[in-house]
Design a protein around this motif. Structure first.
Motif, PDB file in Angstrom:
ATOM      1  N   ALA A   1       0.841  -1.208   0.000  1.00 58.53           N
ATOM      2  CA  ALA A   1       0.000   0.000   0.000  1.00 58.53           C
ATOM      3  C   ALA A   1       0.873   1.253   0.000  1.00 58.53           C
ATOM      4  O   ALA A   1       0.576   2.234  -0.695  1.00 58.53           O
TER       5      ALA A   1
ATOM      6  N   ASP B   1      -8.041  -2.576  -3.868  1.00 61.34           N
ATOM      7  CA  ASP B   1      -8.096  -1.138  -4.202  1.00 61.34           C
ATOM      8  C   ASP B   1      -6.784  -0.648  -4.818  1.00 61.34           C
ATOM      9  O   ASP B   1      -6.785   0.244  -5.678  1.00 61.34           O
ATOM     10  N   LEU B   2      -5.666  -1.217  -4.364  1.00 61.56           N
ATOM     11  CA  LEU B   2      -4.362  -0.773  -4.889  1.00 61.56           C
ATOM     12  C   LEU B   2      -4.258  -1.049  -6.388  1.00 61.56           C
ATOM     13  O   LEU B   2      -3.517  -0.380  -7.095  1.00 61.56           O
TER      14      LEU B   2
ATOM     15  N   TRP C   1     -10.342  -6.258   0.429  1.00 55.79           N
ATOM     16  CA  TRP C   1     -10.892  -5.137  -0.339  1.00 55.79           C
ATOM     17  C   TRP C   1      -9.865  -4.023  -0.519  1.00 55.79           C
ATOM     18  O   TRP C   1      -9.736  -3.449  -1.606  1.00 55.79           O
ATOM     19  N   TRP C   2      -9.115  -3.733   0.536  1.00 52.40           N
ATOM     20  CA  TRP C   2      -8.172  -2.615   0.440  1.00 52.40           C
ATOM     21  C   TRP C   2      -6.972  -2.980  -0.425  1.00 52.40           C
ATOM     22  O   TRP C   2      -6.418  -2.138  -1.121  1.00 52.40           O
TER      23      TRP C   2
ATOM     24  N   ALA D   1       4.145   1.388  -0.985  1.00 56.08           N
ATOM     25  CA  ALA D   1       4.916   1.444  -2.234  1.00 56.08           C
ATOM     26  C   ALA D   1       4.048   2.023  -3.354  1.00 56.08           C
ATOM     27  O   ALA D   1       4.532   2.779  -4.198  1.00 56.08           O
ATOM     28  N   CYS D   2       2.749   1.675  -3.331  1.00 59.29           N
ATOM     29  CA  CYS D   2       1.837   2.153  -4.378  1.00 59.29           C
ATOM     30  C   CYS D   2       1.385   3.591  -4.126  1.00 59.29           C
ATOM     31  O   CYS D   2       0.425   4.071  -4.732  1.00 59.29           O
ATOM     32  N   ALA D   3       2.055   4.271  -3.216  1.00 64.40           N
ATOM     33  CA  ALA D   3       1.793   5.688  -2.967  1.00 64.40           C
ATOM     34  C   ALA D   3       3.096   6.479  -2.995  1.00 64.40           C
ATOM     35  O   ALA D   3       3.136   7.606  -3.480  1.00 64.40           O
TER      36      ALA D   3
ATOM     37  N   ARG E   1      -7.161  -1.262  -8.218  1.00 64.60           N
ATOM     38  CA  ARG E   1      -8.335  -0.602  -8.795  1.00 64.60           C
ATOM     39  C   ARG E   1      -8.011   0.846  -9.164  1.00 64.60           C
ATOM     40  O   ARG E   1      -8.561   1.391 -10.115  1.00 64.60           O
ATOM     41  N   PHE E   2      -7.125   1.443  -8.383  1.00 64.65           N
ATOM     42  CA  PHE E   2      -6.838   2.876  -8.547  1.00 64.65           C
ATOM     43  C   PHE E   2      -5.347   3.106  -8.778  1.00 64.65           C
ATOM     44  O   PHE E   2      -4.544   2.969  -7.869  1.00 64.65           O
ATOM     45  N   GLY E   3      -4.995   3.437 -10.006  1.00 63.70           N
ATOM     46  CA  GLY E   3      -3.595   3.784 -10.303  1.00 63.70           C
ATOM     47  C   GLY E   3      -2.622   2.652 -10.064  1.00 63.70           C
ATOM     48  O   GLY E   3      -1.552   2.857  -9.497  1.00 63.70           O
ATOM     49  N   THR E   4      -2.982   1.463 -10.500  1.00 58.75           N
ATOM     50  CA  THR E   4      -2.114   0.294 -10.271  1.00 58.75           C
ATOM     51  C   THR E   4      -0.778   0.453 -10.995  1.00 58.75           C
ATOM     52  O   THR E   4      -0.709   1.103 -12.055  1.00 58.75           O
ATOM     53  N   VAL E   5       0.263  -0.115 -10.426  1.00 60.86           N
ATOM     54  CA  VAL E   5       1.596  -0.048 -11.048  1.00 60.86           C
ATOM     55  C   VAL E   5       2.310  -1.382 -10.878  1.00 60.86           C
ATOM     56  O   VAL E   5       2.060  -2.107  -9.909  1.00 60.86           O
ATOM     57  N   PRO E   6       3.214  -1.706 -11.825  1.00 62.05           N
ATOM     58  CA  PRO E   6       4.071  -2.873 -11.598  1.00 62.05           C
ATOM     59  C   PRO E   6       4.890  -2.631 -10.337  1.00 62.05           C
ATOM     60  O   PRO E   6       5.362  -1.506 -10.114  1.00 62.05           O
TER      61      PRO E   6
END
Lengths: 460, 460
Positions: A212, A416-417, A412-413, A214-216, A419-424
């Motif tokens: 979570a 979400d990572l 679910w959360w 890393a994806c931010a 669902r919204f702006g996913t990245v490798p």
């Protein structure tokens, strides 16, 4: 005025001529003819002791100094001088010795002899006073700090992922329950009465939460305690151990492999440089050849190959293995050791394992049969790092979860990572104690953590 | 070939002229007349965004770029150029934009507006994508690393004390039970069936175990999670938080005070220097005056006085306090704030508290009435560090334990440290989250830890 310095400082030739104050514990006392004694003093700042020369001009020479035994704590004032001995550069001629505390030799469990590791485990509060466990503590501290420096210098943020958790890194192992309910009570209770209003556990991995972040924020790492409630009484398992888990957005598997290789080499090199005396101790008394083995790894280029290629090599090896070698089965220690010790004779990174033997979060390859897993194998110990590129495609991830019968609502959360702006993104985990066993040669994992936790053992 | 760099790197003037690859998340898109758009891109490497100029020469300008919304993840190739704007030094003229992932604006919870902290707590997995929580994460990482560097440079060894424990740092607070028994089962059970064969808990402090290592190796520190099972729903309490606890042999209380003062100044200075942009953000949006307040503390000399002197000052202050000021009672926040904010106007270290309000392990002074406790008080927040010189005299310690009704058998190993080679020693504890609240100005402690744990909340 005497300068307060450490034993490590007093042992350096630069200290010669200085008037110093040393404080520490007596390792041994040896009396000589002519009214003087030699004390070996240790304060934990390094493995070696400094020799103190105490003579009968000291006011308390007869009354106290000659009664000093192993484990007594003292302060010494005196002058550092060049030592005539070959084994040390300096010694201290005492002008004053003050005794803080005695250690009755009839009762003090640590006497001047080698004690078994089994015995020392029963006095985990005193064993850091021995050479072996002092050295382990210094190496553990140096390695832990090296881990932080490596990731900070690489631009990773240190993230504290939660210890108490309601989720589960997909059956990484049996979990401890955390509760404020009395497990021995016979009163009827329900989960809503518990502290968090639902069942909670001790974490087995910080990976999902690290994803979570890393994806931010890009590059992050966790470094904290993790837990397994497995009834394992082996030299390689603990119920509580420390794990470091980097996780990086926009990292493909090759970036992840590069990171893992740089990382291992860096922490091995730092320990060799910063704990040279301790490492010589382990090389001499615990595992001969240790230092050379680590140096070879630092100098090597890790081999990279796929699981499928490894199976092929193993099948053509002509070796007789206890466990069968067959595509789709996990590799056993004997297979890993054959690859690193006999076939390649250096560290190996295996990638692209069959999907059925790896967790749901690993990225599925285009062949549909394998996933972007990555295990780093070292000679003698096998797997030391496990990691993967993560599945960033929402539909593929959901399909994998369904395959494995996981309840998507609980995740679910995590979904979400994607669902919204996913990245490798990719990451891996290193068990600190496994790495310490490798670096020190210590055979039992219970001896590389201060207060080990295993079935039936939570004393101290 | 474009060089892969971070947004932080691309924002520096040195990057001008470089062909770069940037990867991150779109914060906003603004379309201009004449067929081009401005994208604000963030990758977590710093607070600020970089402006991307995307024009209709991009092949996917109409099909994708003009559909980008907040939260979409993209890669940008382009050239860094000097920005005509006053607010940034550089911008990037895109030659290629690749979209990794979309973020449906109908569903993505983070839109371009200020969200309440309450709302953001319900999406703790996404809140690091906001300015505030990105800044908190960077400051938390910088402060944690600064803590390690400080102690390592001072010669302290990092020790991992156990998380699962059978002992108890003398009622520091209510404890969570750790068990492999099902607390909801109605079957009869006894503690011997549990994993460790006896009741075990989550640690409330690593102090006692750190003392064992200090009494062997000199200077050590722990830095790890600690727990309180208290039903506190305040802005200052968490059920799970991180604590740093140094412990040093041969440290008297004055050494301990010196260490605490150097330590606080160092971590504040490091954060101000290393997170300058984030700190300006907090100073502007969260607590005006923050940076100056921290700088004043760094530049100040902490006042040191006894509890008894403090009581005298408070009694003569002429202030009306809600809670009575009386020798033998603990100080309340209002009293601490009077001392630091009105009377001395700087940090205060209070020592020598009445024995009856402090734990058994603190060293008893010669007056018999007070103990060598030490609290560091800061303006606005009150106590930020609590510590003491420890009682190293076996007989006095045993007497204190009897007074307090503690079972000496449970502390056999702790008493051993005084039985064998006892030494004067001291230590203290700093709660990481309290320090982070002070440094960032964040009002609620739940907002300075990634996934907060409090009564009823262990989601994620």
């Amino acid at each position: 005025m005497a300068e307060k310095i450490s034993v490590a400082q007093a042992r350096r030739p630069e200290a010669i001529g200085k008037e110093v104050l040393l404080q520490g514990w007596v390792r041994t006392r040896r009396d000589s003819k002519g009214g003087f004694s030699f004390l070996e003093l240790n304060d934990g700042s390094c493995l070696g002791n400094i020799q103190i020369i105490a003579d009968n001009r000291l006011l308390n020479y007869e009354s106290e100094v000659k009664r000093l035994t192993t484990g007594c704590s003292i302060a010494v004032e005196g002058v550092v001088q060049a030592s005539p001995g070959r084994e040390q550069a300096t010694e201290v001629l005492a002008s004053r010795i003050f005794v803080y505390g005695w250690a009755d030799p009839e009762k003090y469990p640590l006497q001047k002899k080698r004690h078994s590791y089994e015995f020392l485990r029963t006095i985990a509060h005193l064993r850091p006073r021995t050479n072996s466990f002092g050295a382990v503590a210094r190496v553990r501290s140096a390695m832990s700090f090296s881990i932080h420096r490596f990731f900070q210098e690489e631009g990773f943020l240190y993230i504290h992922t939660p210890i108490i958790t309601a989720s589960d890194c997909e059956g990484a192992g049996a979990m401890f329950r955390v509760t404020t309910l009395d497990p021995l009570s016979k009163e009827p209770r329900n989960p809503s009465q518990d502290f968090f209003g639902k069942p909670t556990y001790l974490t087995v991995s910080g990976q999902l939460e690290a994803e979570a972040y890393a994806c931010a924020l890009g590059k992050v790492y966790t470094f904290g305690p993790t837990f397994r409630a497995e009834n394992s009484n082996t030299t390689r398992h603990l119920a509580e151990f420390w794990m470091v888990e980097p996780e990086a957005a926009f990292f493909e598997l090759s970036d992840n492999m590069d990171l893992a290789e740089r990382f291992l080499k860096r922490i091995f090199r730092d320990v060799l440089e910063q704990c040279a005396e301790d490492m010589e101790f382990f090389d001499r008394w615990v595992e001969p050849g240790l230092i050379q083995r680590l140096q070879e790894i630092i100098d090597s280029e890790f081999v990279r190959l796929t699981y499928t290629e490894a199976i092929d090599i193993l099948q053509k090896s002509g070796e007789t293995f206890e466990f069968p070698v067959e595509w789709g089965r996990d590799l056993q220690a004997e297979h890993e050791r054959y690859l690193t010790e006999k076939h390649f004779r250096r560290p190996v990174i295996l990638i692209d394992y069959p999907r059925q033997i790896k967790p749901f979060y690993m990225r599925v390859n285009d062949d549909g049969k394998t996933v972007r897993a990555m295990d780093v194998l070292l000679p003698r110990v096998g797997e030391i790092i496990g990691g993967s590129q993560r599945e960033e495609r929402l539909d593929v991830l959901e399909q994998r979860m369904e395959e494995l019968g996981l309840n998507k609502e609980n995740y679910w959360w995590y979904l979400d990572l994607r669902r919204f702006g996913t990245v490798p993104h990719s990451g891996f985990g290193l068990g600190l104690e496994r790495a310490l066993q490798f670096v020190t040669g210590m055979g039992n994992i219970r001896d590389v953590i201060p207060f080990p936790r295993f079935p039936g053992n939570a004393e101290f």
